[in-house]
Design a protein around this motif. Sequence first.
Motif, PDB file in Angstrom:
ATOM      1  N   ILE A  10       4.977  -2.217  -3.592  1.00 18.38           N
ATOM      2  CA  ILE A  10       5.599  -1.654  -2.392  1.00 18.38           C
ATOM      3  C   ILE A  10       4.417  -1.256  -1.513  1.00 18.38           C
ATOM      4  N   LYS A  11       4.270  -1.963  -0.400  1.00 23.73           N
ATOM      5  CA  LYS A  11       3.041  -1.902   0.402  1.00 23.73           C
ATOM      6  C   LYS A  11       2.966  -0.611   1.229  1.00 23.73           C
ATOM      7  N   PRO A  12       1.764  -0.314   1.764  1.00 24.24           N
ATOM      8  CA  PRO A  12       1.581   0.948   2.496  1.00 24.24           C
ATOM      9  C   PRO A  12       2.550   1.155   3.667  1.00 24.24           C
ATOM     10  N   PHE A  58      -8.150  -7.981  -4.974  1.00 23.12           N
ATOM     11  CA  PHE A  58      -6.787  -8.401  -5.272  1.00 23.12           C
ATOM     12  C   PHE A  58      -6.412  -9.666  -4.504  1.00 23.12           C
ATOM     13  N   TYR A  59      -6.795  -9.714  -3.227  1.00 22.64           N
ATOM     14  CA  TYR A  59      -6.415 -10.854  -2.372  1.00 22.64           C
ATOM     15  C   TYR A  59      -7.526 -11.894  -2.255  1.00 22.64           C
ATOM     16  N   ALA A  60      -8.429 -11.965  -3.239  1.00 19.76           N
ATOM     17  CA  ALA A  60      -9.586 -12.870  -3.165  1.00 19.76           C
ATOM     18  C   ALA A  60      -9.188 -14.324  -2.866  1.00 19.76           C
ATOM     19  N   PRO A  85      -7.704 -16.502   8.066  1.00 17.61           N
ATOM     20  CA  PRO A  85      -8.036 -15.691   9.255  1.00 17.61           C
ATOM     21  C   PRO A  85      -7.496 -14.262   9.175  1.00 17.61           C
ATOM     22  N   PHE A  86      -6.445 -14.062   8.386  1.00 18.53           N
ATOM     23  CA  PHE A  86      -5.837 -12.725   8.335  1.00 18.53           C
ATOM     24  C   PHE A  86      -6.438 -11.837   7.244  1.00 18.53           C
ATOM     25  N   PHE A  87      -7.483 -12.330   6.536  1.00 21.25           N
ATOM     26  CA  PHE A  87      -7.985 -11.622   5.355  1.00 21.25           C
ATOM     27  C   PHE A  87      -8.468 -10.193   5.656  1.00 21.25           C
ATOM     28  N   SER A  97       6.428  -6.997  10.223  1.00 24.20           N
ATOM     29  CA  SER A  97       5.702  -8.180  10.708  1.00 24.20           C
ATOM     30  C   SER A  97       5.301  -9.004   9.494  1.00 24.20           C
ATOM     31  N   ILE A  98       4.682 -10.171   9.738  1.00 25.96           N
ATOM     32  CA  ILE A  98       4.252 -11.010   8.605  1.00 25.96           C
ATOM     33  C   ILE A  98       3.217 -10.282   7.755  1.00 25.96           C
ATOM     34  N   GLU A  99       2.420  -9.402   8.357  1.00 26.92           N
ATOM     35  CA  GLU A  99       1.438  -8.629   7.576  1.00 26.92           C
ATOM     36  C   GLU A  99       2.077  -7.384   6.958  1.00 26.92           C
ATOM     37  N   THR A 128       6.603  -5.614   0.878  1.00 27.71           N
ATOM     38  CA  THR A 128       6.470  -5.854  -0.563  1.00 27.71           C
ATOM     39  C   THR A 128       5.597  -7.069  -0.839  1.00 27.71           C
ATOM     40  N   HIS A 129       5.092  -7.118  -2.052  1.00 29.11           N
ATOM     41  CA  HIS A 129       4.342  -8.279  -2.552  1.00 29.11           C
ATOM     42  C   HIS A 129       4.911  -8.676  -3.901  1.00 29.11           C
ATOM     43  N   GLY A 130       4.827  -9.962  -4.229  1.00 32.19           N
ATOM     44  CA  GLY A 130       5.182 -10.422  -5.566  1.00 32.19           C
ATOM     45  C   GLY A 130       4.314 -11.597  -5.978  1.00 32.19           C
TER      46      GLY A 130
END
Length: 138
Positions: free
Chosen positions: A9-11, A49-51, A57-59, A109-111, A115-117
Amino acid sequence: MQERTLAIIKPDAVERRLTGRIIQRIEDEGFQIRAMRRIHLSTREAEGFYAVHRERPFFSSLTRFMSSGPAIVLVLEAPDAITKWRTLMGATDPARAEPGTLRKEFAQSIERNATHGSDAPETAAHELGYFFAGIDLV
Ligand code: CMP
């Protein structure tokens, strides 16, 4: 057969006090919450985590966002948990998410997409191990 997946559950969702509603949906769908923790990632931890996305471009924006405030990490268990959790979340881009999905309802938004899975069994094994030790899952 039971399967496990990592959920975050994202910030954005934690800041907007959506944690309880998202956890209720998780339980209503029949997942077992096998482990759960509130964390505040450093930028370096978010980058680790997101390596896989480091060339995208959004990294840098993504890792700044993911370290901007507390998040909740969970281990969800159910038959076919990876697909089941991705279905409940909906598409990454909320504009494309199906009605009734968490991202349709809660993403901004897309960012800032609530949530993440994990997206596959190998990714799930890696992502679960990033946040949880075997002893947390006994
Ligand atoms: P997530 O499922 O956690 O995986 C990678 C994250 O990058 C994604 O959700 C979004 O938060 C973020 N992101 C930002 N822009 C994009 C984009 N154009 N495509 C995919 N993911 C993006």
